[in-house]
Design an enzyme around this catalytic site. Structure first.
Site, PDB file in Angstrom:
ATOM      1  N   TYR A  62       8.412   1.676  -3.263  1.00  0.00           N
ATOM      2  CA  TYR A  62       8.143   2.865  -3.747  1.00  0.00           C
ATOM      3  C   TYR A  62       9.136   3.455  -5.151  1.00  0.00           C
ATOM      4  O   TYR A  62      10.309   2.916  -4.980  1.00  0.00           O
ATOM      5  CB  TYR A  62       8.529   3.962  -2.850  1.00  0.00           C
ATOM      6  CG  TYR A  62       7.430   3.863  -1.500  1.00  0.00           C
ATOM      7  CD1 TYR A  62       6.294   4.050  -1.766  1.00  0.00           C
ATOM      8  CD2 TYR A  62       8.046   3.612  -0.343  1.00  0.00           C
ATOM      9  CE1 TYR A  62       5.160   3.928  -0.603  1.00  0.00           C
ATOM     10  CE2 TYR A  62       7.403   3.695   0.922  1.00  0.00           C
ATOM     11  CZ  TYR A  62       5.962   3.631   0.817  1.00  0.00           C
ATOM     12  OH  TYR A  62       5.272   3.497   2.027  1.00  0.00           O
TER      13      TYR A  62
ATOM     14  N   HIS B 242      -6.203  -3.012   2.969  1.00  0.00           N
ATOM     15  CA  HIS B 242      -4.817  -2.101   2.825  1.00  0.00           C
ATOM     16  C   HIS B 242      -4.767  -0.713   3.340  1.00  0.00           C
ATOM     17  O   HIS B 242      -5.834  -0.253   3.194  1.00  0.00           O
ATOM     18  CB  HIS B 242      -4.366  -2.125   1.106  1.00  0.00           C
ATOM     19  CG  HIS B 242      -3.047  -1.724   0.926  1.00  0.00           C
ATOM     20  ND1 HIS B 242      -2.638  -0.456   1.016  1.00  0.00           N
ATOM     21  CD2 HIS B 242      -1.995  -2.281   0.612  1.00  0.00           C
ATOM     22  CE1 HIS B 242      -1.281  -0.437   0.434  1.00  0.00           C
ATOM     23  NE2 HIS B 242      -0.861  -1.647   0.527  1.00  0.00           N
TER      24      HIS B 242
ATOM     25  N   ASP C 149       5.294  -3.502  -3.932  1.00  0.00           N
ATOM     26  CA  ASP C 149       6.247  -3.098  -4.587  1.00  0.00           C
ATOM     27  C   ASP C 149       7.018  -2.086  -4.037  1.00  0.00           C
ATOM     28  O   ASP C 149       6.474  -1.300  -3.197  1.00  0.00           O
ATOM     29  CB  ASP C 149       5.530  -2.337  -5.659  1.00  0.00           C
ATOM     30  CG  ASP C 149       6.210  -2.793  -7.436  1.00  0.00           C
ATOM     31  OD1 ASP C 149       6.532  -3.844  -7.300  1.00  0.00           O
ATOM     32  OD2 ASP C 149       5.676  -2.086  -8.374  1.00  0.00           O
TER      33      ASP C 149
ATOM     34  N   PHE D 196       6.707  -0.507   2.973  1.00  0.00           N
ATOM     35  CA  PHE D 196       5.874   0.775   3.675  1.00  0.00           C
ATOM     36  C   PHE D 196       6.937   1.688   4.132  1.00  0.00           C
ATOM     37  O   PHE D 196       6.554   2.827   4.500  1.00  0.00           O
ATOM     38  CB  PHE D 196       5.065   0.122   4.633  1.00  0.00           C
ATOM     39  CG  PHE D 196       3.972  -0.328   4.203  1.00  0.00           C
ATOM     40  CD1 PHE D 196       2.839   0.299   3.660  1.00  0.00           C
ATOM     41  CD2 PHE D 196       3.838  -1.942   4.371  1.00  0.00           C
ATOM     42  CE1 PHE D 196       1.614  -0.538   3.239  1.00  0.00           C
ATOM     43  CE2 PHE D 196       2.680  -2.630   3.767  1.00  0.00           C
ATOM     44  CZ  PHE D 196       1.712  -1.920   3.341  1.00  0.00           C
TER      45      PHE D 196
END
Length: 218
Positions: free
Chosen positions: A67, A187, A65, A78
């Site tokens: 931020y 992750h 998703d 990221f």
């Protein structure tokens, strides 16, 4: 919301934009931008595609998703805009790069410089409501980004896919492992366990070098 997307991607994904689910998704996203605070800014929704044309893709990193905090999302997974504090997951990625390649941790969490070298930074969902993680999931974005991954797998060769966490790994099931390199890790979120120590960033560069391609300056 007309789909403004880089030319090589436009050609590859032309059929996708005509499909009923995408037409419905476009209407939903347009309505959301008109009535809610949505991230990233509309002009940056397809930033990953703009910064890394289809023909230039060498490495794919999958996120989930965007931020959902103010000023953070810039359309690359990221990555955050310049001047924004580097989020914990990305801090862990930078730490891993430092341990693997000896590179100092950058002050900025903006990964545009990776994208411009052929690192395609794709989120599964390209938009989100402010302060509401997951709010634009299951609206059609996942179907679209699955199609994007499939196109890369089918039409290109020798791509490195970096899949961090179960969600990205499940999404990567469509990748043809016979002609691409798939690197899997936990992750990098501090809430997950076990990320790092696998020297994946140097592996990427060794693989690219073996194909006669320029290495990524991580």
């Amino acid at each position: 919301m007309e789909v403004k997307i880089e030319e090589s991607w436009k050609n590859v994904l032309a059929e996708e934009f005509e499909k009923p689910y995408f037409v419905k998704l476009t209407a939903f996203v347009r309505e959301e931008y008109q009535t809610q605070t949505i991230y990233p800014p509309a002009k940056l929704i397809f930033s990953a595609f703009e910064k890394c044309p289809f023909d230039d893709v060498k490495v794919v990193i999958l996120g989930q998703d965007p931020y959902h905090g103010e000023g953070q999302a810039n359309g690359l997974c990221f990555s955050v805009a310049d001047g924004i504090t580097t989020p914990p997951s990305l801090r862990n990625v930078f730490k891993e790069i430092k341990e693997d390649l000896g590179k100092p941790v950058p002050k900025s969490g903006n990964l545009e410089r990776w994208a411009e070298q052929g690192v395609f930074l794709l989120n599964a969902t390209l938009t989100v409501r402010a302060k509401t993680p997951g709010s634009h999931q299951k609206k059609g974005w996942e179907e679209f980004t699955d199609a994007v991954i499939k196109k890369i797998s089918e039409e290109k060769e020798g791509i490195v896919f970096m899949l961090w966490g179960k969600y990205a790994q499940d999404k990567g099931n469509v990748i043809d492992t016979a002609k691409h390199l798939v690197l899997k890790d936990a992750h990098p979120s501090p809430m997950a366990k076990g990320y790092g120590g696998k020297k994946h960033f140097s592996q990427v560069n060794e693989y690219l070098k073996s194909k006669g391609l320029k290495e990524i300056d991580w």
